[in-house]
Design a protein around this motif. Sequence first.
Motif, PDB file in Angstrom:
ATOM      1  N   ALA A  23       0.838  -1.203   0.000  1.00  0.00           N
ATOM      2  CA  ALA A  23       0.000   0.000   0.000  1.00  0.00           C
ATOM      3  C   ALA A  23       0.873   1.254   0.000  1.00  0.00           C
ATOM      4  O   ALA A  23       0.582   2.229  -0.709  1.00  0.00           O
ATOM      5  CB  ALA A  23      -0.934  -0.007   1.209  1.00  0.00           C
ATOM      6  N   ALA A  24       1.954   1.229   0.776  1.00  0.00           N
ATOM      7  CA  ALA A  24       2.867   2.373   0.807  1.00  0.00           C
ATOM      8  C   ALA A  24       3.562   2.547  -0.542  1.00  0.00           C
ATOM      9  O   ALA A  24       3.775   3.677  -1.001  1.00  0.00           O
ATOM     10  CB  ALA A  24       3.901   2.193   1.916  1.00  0.00           C
ATOM     11  N   ALA A  25       3.898   1.431  -1.186  1.00  0.00           N
ATOM     12  CA  ALA A  25       4.545   1.503  -2.500  1.00  0.00           C
ATOM     13  C   ALA A  25       3.591   2.107  -3.530  1.00  0.00           C
ATOM     14  O   ALA A  25       4.003   2.899  -4.374  1.00  0.00           O
ATOM     15  CB  ALA A  25       5.010   0.115  -2.945  1.00  0.00           C
ATOM     16  N   ALA A  26       2.319   1.743  -3.447  1.00  0.00           N
ATOM     17  CA  ALA A  26       1.339   2.293  -4.394  1.00  0.00           C
ATOM     18  C   ALA A  26       1.209   3.808  -4.243  1.00  0.00           C
ATOM     19  O   ALA A  26       0.933   4.509  -5.212  1.00  0.00           O
ATOM     20  CB  ALA A  26      -0.015   1.621  -4.191  1.00  0.00           C
ATOM     21  N   ALA A  27       1.419   4.315  -3.045  1.00  0.00           N
ATOM     22  CA  ALA A  27       1.287   5.755  -2.793  1.00  0.00           C
ATOM     23  C   ALA A  27       2.632   6.471  -2.774  1.00  0.00           C
ATOM     24  O   ALA A  27       2.696   7.661  -2.444  1.00  0.00           O
ATOM     25  CB  ALA A  27       0.585   5.965  -1.453  1.00  0.00           C
ATOM     26  N   ALA A  28       3.702   5.776  -3.118  1.00  0.00           N
ATOM     27  CA  ALA A  28       5.046   6.359  -3.034  1.00  0.00           C
ATOM     28  C   ALA A  28       5.206   7.511  -4.022  1.00  0.00           C
ATOM     29  O   ALA A  28       4.633   7.498  -5.107  1.00  0.00           O
ATOM     30  CB  ALA A  28       6.096   5.282  -3.304  1.00  0.00           C
ATOM     31  N   PRO A  29       6.032   8.483  -3.664  1.00  0.00           N
ATOM     32  CA  PRO A  29       6.214   9.659  -4.529  1.00  0.00           C
ATOM     33  C   PRO A  29       7.161   9.429  -5.705  1.00  0.00           C
ATOM     34  O   PRO A  29       7.164  10.203  -6.653  1.00  0.00           O
ATOM     35  CB  PRO A  29       6.793  10.705  -3.577  1.00  0.00           C
ATOM     36  CG  PRO A  29       7.493   9.910  -2.531  1.00  0.00           C
ATOM     37  CD  PRO A  29       6.697   8.649  -2.381  1.00  0.00           C
ATOM     38  N   SER A  30       7.990   8.367  -5.642  1.00  0.00           N
ATOM     39  CA  SER A  30       8.937   8.154  -6.741  1.00  0.00           C
ATOM     40  C   SER A  30       9.193   6.669  -6.938  1.00  0.00           C
ATOM     41  O   SER A  30       8.977   5.851  -6.046  1.00  0.00           O
ATOM     42  CB  SER A  30      10.269   8.859  -6.455  1.00  0.00           C
ATOM     43  OG  SER A  30      10.952   8.204  -5.412  1.00  0.00           O
ATOM     44  N   GLU A  31       9.672   6.358  -8.123  1.00  0.00           N
ATOM     45  CA  GLU A  31      10.007   4.969  -8.452  1.00  0.00           C
ATOM     46  C   GLU A  31      11.108   4.451  -7.540  1.00  0.00           C
ATOM     47  O   GLU A  31      11.096   3.298  -7.130  1.00  0.00           O
ATOM     48  CB  GLU A  31      10.441   4.895  -9.920  1.00  0.00           C
ATOM     49  CG  GLU A  31      10.754   3.493 -10.384  1.00  0.00           C
ATOM     50  CD  GLU A  31      11.128   3.447 -11.858  1.00  0.00           C
ATOM     51  OE1 GLU A  31      12.064   2.704 -12.181  1.00  0.00           O
ATOM     52  OE2 GLU A  31      10.473   4.138 -12.670  1.00  0.00           O
TER      53      GLU A  31
END
Length: 134
Positions: free
Chosen positions: A79-87
């Motif tokens: 879930a945090a990866a889906a909302a992350a600001p950068s690749e």
Amino acid sequence: MTERKPPGVSFESYVDKQIRDAEARGEFENLPGAGRPVPAVAETEYDELWWIKRKMAREGFAVLPPTLALRKEAEDTLAAAAAAPSERVVRHLVEELNVKIRDMMFKPPPGPPLGLKPYDVEEIVRRWRERRAG
């Protein structure tokens, strides 16, 4: 602090007397939460270990077996990866998660099986890009 328990008086009787005396002096009036149920007991069905579980949660101790805790961490990380600001952040999150999954796969702790395998970082990054583009 009150005086010491007199010899020959049972401990229970002595404590009961101290409580009665304090109640007569009004020391139990206007206490925070007076007249209201204990929140943990009122919110859920009764569990005699509610206070232990609350203390453990407050102190950051896991109540779940390690494999189940890692499954929960995997859900939270994805879930945090889906909302992350950068690749770069997505890659970092998933790679750290994969390290933990591999460790648990090769050194299984007691408890239920993990039921997870390392995630495909490129696939998660691809999905992240699609969500960001659309």
